[in-house]
Enzyme design. Structure first.
Site, PDB file in Angstrom:
ATOM      1  N   ASN A  10       0.804  -1.239   0.000  1.00 62.10           N
ATOM      2  CA  ASN A  10       0.000   0.000   0.000  1.00 62.10           C
ATOM      3  C   ASN A  10       0.831   1.281   0.000  1.00 62.10           C
ATOM      4  OD1 ASN A  10      -2.639  -1.324   0.103  1.00 62.10           O
ATOM      5  ND2 ASN A  10      -1.995  -1.984   2.139  1.00 62.10           N
ATOM      6  N   ARG A  17      -3.227   8.014  -0.122  1.00 57.75           N
ATOM      7  CA  ARG A  17      -3.699   7.087   0.913  1.00 57.75           C
ATOM      8  C   ARG A  17      -3.684   7.768   2.283  1.00 57.75           C
ATOM      9  NH1 ARG A  17       0.041   2.504   3.665  1.00 57.75           N
ATOM     10  NH2 ARG A  17      -1.572   1.546   4.933  1.00 57.75           N
ATOM     11  N   TYR A  22      -0.428   9.594   6.680  1.00 54.08           N
ATOM     12  CA  TYR A  22       0.855   9.308   6.028  1.00 54.08           C
ATOM     13  C   TYR A  22       1.462  10.497   5.286  1.00 54.08           C
ATOM     14  CZ  TYR A  22      -0.506   4.552   7.145  1.00 54.08           C
ATOM     15  OH  TYR A  22      -0.879   3.417   7.822  1.00 54.08           O
ATOM     16  N   ALA A  76       1.700  -3.216   6.720  1.00 55.16           N
ATOM     17  CA  ALA A  76       0.926  -4.034   7.667  1.00 55.16           C
ATOM     18  C   ALA A  76       1.573  -5.392   7.947  1.00 55.16           C
ATOM     19  CB  ALA A  76      -0.500  -4.223   7.146  1.00 55.16           C
ATOM     20  N   HIS A  79       3.013  -6.323  11.434  1.00 56.14           N
ATOM     21  CA  HIS A  79       2.264  -6.733  12.613  1.00 56.14           C
ATOM     22  C   HIS A  79       1.969  -8.222  12.683  1.00 56.14           C
ATOM     23  CE1 HIS A  79       2.015  -2.437  12.736  1.00 56.14           C
ATOM     24  NE2 HIS A  79       1.277  -2.382  11.632  1.00 56.14           N
ATOM     25  N   ASP A  86      11.361 -14.086   9.671  1.00 57.43           N
ATOM     26  CA  ASP A  86      12.358 -15.145   9.474  1.00 57.43           C
ATOM     27  C   ASP A  86      13.343 -14.780   8.374  1.00 57.43           C
ATOM     28  OD1 ASP A  86      11.243 -16.680  11.457  1.00 57.43           O
ATOM     29  OD2 ASP A  86      10.316 -18.153  10.117  1.00 57.43           O
ATOM     30  N   GLU A  97      13.972  -1.169  10.716  1.00 58.23           N
ATOM     31  CA  GLU A  97      12.518  -1.135  10.460  1.00 58.23           C
ATOM     32  C   GLU A  97      12.064   0.319  10.553  1.00 58.23           C
ATOM     33  OE1 GLU A  97      10.455  -2.971  13.692  1.00 58.23           O
ATOM     34  OE2 GLU A  97       8.486  -2.347  12.947  1.00 58.23           O
ATOM     35  N   HIS A  99       8.802   3.301   9.890  1.00 58.36           N
ATOM     36  CA  HIS A  99       7.391   3.604   9.672  1.00 58.36           C
ATOM     37  C   HIS A  99       7.223   5.107   9.556  1.00 58.36           C
ATOM     38  CE1 HIS A  99       6.396  -0.516  10.554  1.00 58.36           C
ATOM     39  NE2 HIS A  99       7.244  -0.429  11.561  1.00 58.36           N
ATOM     40  N   SER A 101       4.293   6.676  10.151  1.00 55.64           N
ATOM     41  CA  SER A 101       3.468   7.064  11.303  1.00 55.64           C
ATOM     42  C   SER A 101       4.078   6.476  12.579  1.00 55.64           C
ATOM     43  CB  SER A 101       2.044   6.541  11.116  1.00 55.64           C
ATOM     44  OG  SER A 101       2.032   5.117  11.102  1.00 55.64           O
ATOM     45  N   ARG A 106      -0.886   4.277  17.698  1.00 55.63           N
ATOM     46  CA  ARG A 106      -2.063   4.022  16.868  1.00 55.63           C
ATOM     47  C   ARG A 106      -2.884   2.855  17.440  1.00 55.63           C
ATOM     48  NH1 ARG A 106      -0.635   3.954  10.748  1.00 55.63           N
ATOM     49  NH2 ARG A 106      -2.917   4.121  10.658  1.00 55.63           N
ATOM     50  N   ARG A 110      -1.440  -2.262  15.731  1.00 48.62           N
ATOM     51  CA  ARG A 110      -0.236  -1.683  15.108  1.00 48.62           C
ATOM     52  C   ARG A 110       0.915  -1.508  16.094  1.00 48.62           C
ATOM     53  NH1 ARG A 110      -2.003   0.094  10.011  1.00 48.62           N
ATOM     54  NH2 ARG A 110      -4.164   0.745  10.091  1.00 48.62           N
TER      55      ARG A 110
HETATM   56  C1  DQA Z   1       3.165   1.905   8.254  1.00 46.91           C
HETATM   57  C2  DQA Z   1       2.308   1.567   9.495  1.00 46.91           C
HETATM   58  C3  DQA Z   1       1.557   0.263   9.301  1.00 46.91           C
HETATM   59  O1  DQA Z   1       0.769  -0.036  10.449  1.00 46.91           O
HETATM   60  C4  DQA Z   1       0.644   0.351   8.101  1.00 46.91           C
HETATM   61  O2  DQA Z   1       0.014  -0.878   7.885  1.00 46.91           O
HETATM   62  C5  DQA Z   1       1.338   0.825   6.873  1.00 46.91           C
HETATM   63  C6  DQA Z   1       2.306   1.903   6.988  1.00 46.91           C
HETATM   64  C7  DQA Z   1       3.822   3.285   8.365  1.00 46.91           C
HETATM   65  O3  DQA Z   1       4.722   3.553   7.581  1.00 46.91           O
HETATM   66  O4  DQA Z   1       3.429   4.107   9.205  1.00 46.91           O
HETATM   67  O5  DQA Z   1       1.051   0.379   5.770  1.00 46.91           O
HETATM   68  O6  DQA Z   1       4.180   0.932   8.137  1.00 46.91           O
END
Ligand code: DQA
Length: 144
Positions: A10, A17, A22, A76, A79, A86, A97, A99, A101, A106, A110
Site C-alpha cells: 500500500n 492514501r 501518512y 501491515a 504486525h 524469518d 525497520e 514507519h 506514522s 495508533r 499496530r
Molecule cells: C506503516 C504503518 C503500518 O501499520 C501500516 O500498515 C502501513 C504503513 C507506516 O509507515 O506508518 O502500511 O508501516
C-alpha cells in the site's frame, strides 16, 4: 555502502492514501529524498516497493550478498508476518525497520511489531525522516 530499501504493501499509494496519517508525499517524492540522503552519505541504494509478502522475501534473499544493510517499511506485514521476520533473521544483515506514522500511538494491533526483535532498530513517526534517520543509523553502524 550498498543499501537495500524496501517499501511494503500500500505504500505505492502514498500521497493519496490517508494523507492525514501518512502525509502528502508520493512514493516518488520519498524515494527522491532517500536517494539524495544516500548520495550525501556515500551510500548506493536499491529501492523496491511490493504489495506481496513473498516478493519482499525474495528481494531480501536476492540482495543479501549485495547489501551491507537494509531499510524496510513492511507496512501491515510488520504486525503479523513471521515469514518476513524469518527472512530478516536469515540474511544476517543490519536491518532498520521504519514507519512513517508512530505505530506505538495508533490502534492496538499496530503497536506490535513481529519484525522488531530481529531488526537493529525501529524508527517510527518521523514521516520520510524515518527513512533518512535509518540511513544515518546504518552509516553509524558501519553497514553503510
Ligand atoms: C506503516 C504503518 C503500518 O501499520 C501500516 O500498515 C502501513 C504503513 C507506516 O509507515 O506508518 O502500511 O508501516
Amino acid at each position: 555502502m550498498n543499501i537495500l530499501v524496501l517499501h511494503g504493501p500500500n505504500l505505492n499509494l502514498l500521497g493519496e492514501r490517508e494523507p492525514e496519517v501518512y502525509g502528502r508525499w508520493t512514493l516518488a517524492d520519498v524515494n527522491a529524498a532517500i536517494r539524495k540522503k544516500a548520495k550525501a552519505l556515500g551510500q548506493r541504494p536499491r529501492i523496491y516497493q511490493s504489495n506481496h509478502e513473498g516478493r519482499l522475501i525474495d528481494l531480501l534473499h536476492a540482495n543479501r550478498k549485495w547489501a551491507a544493510g537494509v531499510v524496510i517499511n513492511p507496512g501491515a506485514y510488520t504486525h503479523y508476518s513471521y515469514a518476513l521476520r524469518d527472512a530478516i533473521a536469515a540474511i544476517q544483515k543490519p536491518v532498520i525497520e521504519v514507519h512513517l506514522s508512530d505505530i506505538k500511538k495508533r490502534e492496538p494491533f499496530r503497536r506490535v511489531s513481529v519484525v522488531e526483535p530481529v531488526c537493529l532498530a525501529q524508527i517510527s513517526g518521523k514521516g520520510v525522516g524515518s527513512y533518512l534517520a535509518a540511513l544515518e543509523r546504518l552509516r553509524s553502524s558501519r553497514a553503510g
